[in-house]
Write an enzyme that holds these catalytic residues in place. Structure first.
Site, PDB file in Angstrom:
ATOM      1  N   LYS A 164       0.840  -1.212   0.000  1.00  0.00           N
ATOM      2  CA  LYS A 164       0.000   0.000   0.000  1.00  0.00           C
ATOM      3  C   LYS A 164       0.877   1.266   0.000  1.00  0.00           C
ATOM      4  O   LYS A 164       0.544   2.265  -0.645  1.00  0.00           O
ATOM      5  CB  LYS A 164      -0.943  -0.018   1.212  1.00  0.00           C
ATOM      6  N   GLU A 171       0.896   6.919  -6.427  1.00  0.00           N
ATOM      7  CA  GLU A 171      -0.186   7.923  -6.428  1.00  0.00           C
ATOM      8  C   GLU A 171       0.399   9.349  -6.395  1.00  0.00           C
ATOM      9  O   GLU A 171      -0.047  10.237  -7.128  1.00  0.00           O
ATOM     10  CB  GLU A 171      -1.048   7.634  -5.194  1.00  0.00           C
TER      11      GLU A 171
HETATM   12  O1  LIG Z   1      -4.357   5.970   1.141  1.00  0.00           O
HETATM   13  C1  LIG Z   1      -4.804   6.923   0.570  1.00  0.00           C
HETATM   14  C2  LIG Z   1      -5.241   6.887  -0.848  1.00  0.00           C
HETATM   15  O2  LIG Z   1      -4.796   5.742  -1.485  1.00  0.00           O
HETATM   16  C3  LIG Z   1      -4.855   8.209   1.322  1.00  0.00           C
HETATM   17  O3  LIG Z   1      -5.850   9.025   0.895  1.00  0.00           O
HETATM   18  C4  LIG Z   1      -3.487   8.735   1.260  1.00  0.00           C
HETATM   19  O4  LIG Z   1      -2.733   8.115   2.279  1.00  0.00           O
HETATM   20  C5  LIG Z   1      -3.312  10.181   1.416  1.00  0.00           C
HETATM   21  O5  LIG Z   1      -1.936  10.344   1.585  1.00  0.00           O
HETATM   22  P1  LIG Z   1      -1.270  11.734   1.650  1.00  0.00           P
HETATM   23  O6  LIG Z   1      -1.983  12.490   2.744  1.00  0.00           O
HETATM   24  O7  LIG Z   1       0.155  11.461   2.009  1.00  0.00           O
HETATM   25  O8  LIG Z   1      -1.449  12.371   0.298  1.00  0.00           O
END
Ligand SMILES: O=C(CO)[C@H](O)[C@H](O)COP(=O)(O)O
Length: 291
Positions: A164, A171
């Site tokens: 993850k 992401e």
């Molecule tokens: O797990 C998620 C999406 O997959 C969360 O929304 C993510 O962890 C957000 O992360 P960050 O605050 O570092 O942008």
């Protein structure tokens, strides 16, 4: 089956609903009594019949640690705890050992799907022994998206959160690439409708994706994002991804740059660019801008 769910916020609340829709019994506990089915962890554990499965869906770090510590005191041998929060994968082995000392199983599970998961399902990446995973399997099946993919037993304890974490690193870089392309399109006069360019990319292109669809949603709400400040927080997973890359000497230039871009977004002015301006001025007499 019966499940105890701890943490009924944006993620946990919708997960309770999706698991119930699949026909399972879910007892939820949250510090907010308006959301909870029971009023304490003791009551939650007392109302479930064994072997119990308790899914913890609270913020990573202290909140998760406190919850697991208390569950270690309350649960019995054969029960299983699932950490479904965005915990750092290095915490998982410690949690597994703490619970194993009492004969309690542990599974770590990375969950992706955000506020859309109730309807679309949640992508699940889990780690742990096959025996413990089997006890949770009906819940995984209820949460996962319909279709052949969207759920994986990634390996031993820690593998779920590691997978993850890498997902979230990807992401970061994908979002950064869309954001940079969007800024460049907005900058030039020749492109007169950036939102429609983004919308057109949703079909047929190499770069179509759910993040692109969400970018179009955001532009539909606020065409030039005028209502937002260019300020982005982070919750830790990008940093942990970069740390893991350093530990393993794996080059991650795109993910690292996207993390650093978020840090830059939090500065009103750039101290390092002041130094660069000062040095250019020192060695070449190049003009500087003063406050
Ligand atoms: O797990 C998620 C999406 O997959 C969360 O929304 C993510 O962890 C957000 O992360 P960050 O605050 O570092 O942008």
């Amino acid at each position: 089956m019966e499940l105890g769910l701890v943490g009924l916020g944006k993620m946990g609340g919708n997960m309770r609903e999706r698991i119930r829709r699949a026909g399972h019994t879910v007892l939820g506990y949250d510090r907010n009594p308006d959301l909870a089915d029971v009023h304490s962890l003791e009551e939650l554990v007392g109302k479930l019949s064994g072997p119990r499965v308790i899914w913890v869906m609270v913020p990573a770090g202290e909140a998760t640690q406190t919850t697991i510590d208390r569950l270690a005191e309350l649960l019995e041998p054969g029960d299983v705890v699932v950490d479904g929060g965005n915990s750092r994968w290095t915490d998982d082995e410690r949690h597994a050992e703490e619970l194993a000392a009492k004969g309690i199983g542990f599974v770590d599970c990375g969950v992706s799907g955000g506020v859309w998961g109730l309807e679309n399902g949640y992508a699940l990446m889990y780690g742990g022994d096959t025996e413990n995973v089997a006890k949770v399997q009906p819940v995984f099946d209820a949460l996962k998206p319909e279709g052949d993919f969207g759920s994986v037993h990634a390996g031993k304890v820690g593998a779920g959160h590691f997978a993850k974490m890498v997902h979230n690193g990807i992401e970061y870089a994908m979002m950064q690439a869309y954001a940079e392309g969007w800024e460049l399109l907005e900058k030039v006069d020749s492109v007169t409708d950036v939102r429609e360019v983004f919308r057109s990319w949703q079909e047929g292109t190499v770069i179509r994706s759910w993040l692109l669809d969400l970018a179009v949603n955001a532009l539909d709400e606020d065409e030039h994002l005028d209502e937002l400040r260019g300020y982005a927080q982070d919750s830790g997973e990008g940093r942990w991804t970069v740390e893991a890359a350093i530990d393993n000497a794996v080059p991650l230039p795109a993910i690292t740059a996207s993390l650093f871009a978020r840090f830059a977004s939090r500065q009103e002015d750039s101290p390092q660019m002041k130094m660069i301006a000062a040095l250019r001025n020192q060695f070449g007499g190049h003009a500087v801008e003063k406050k």
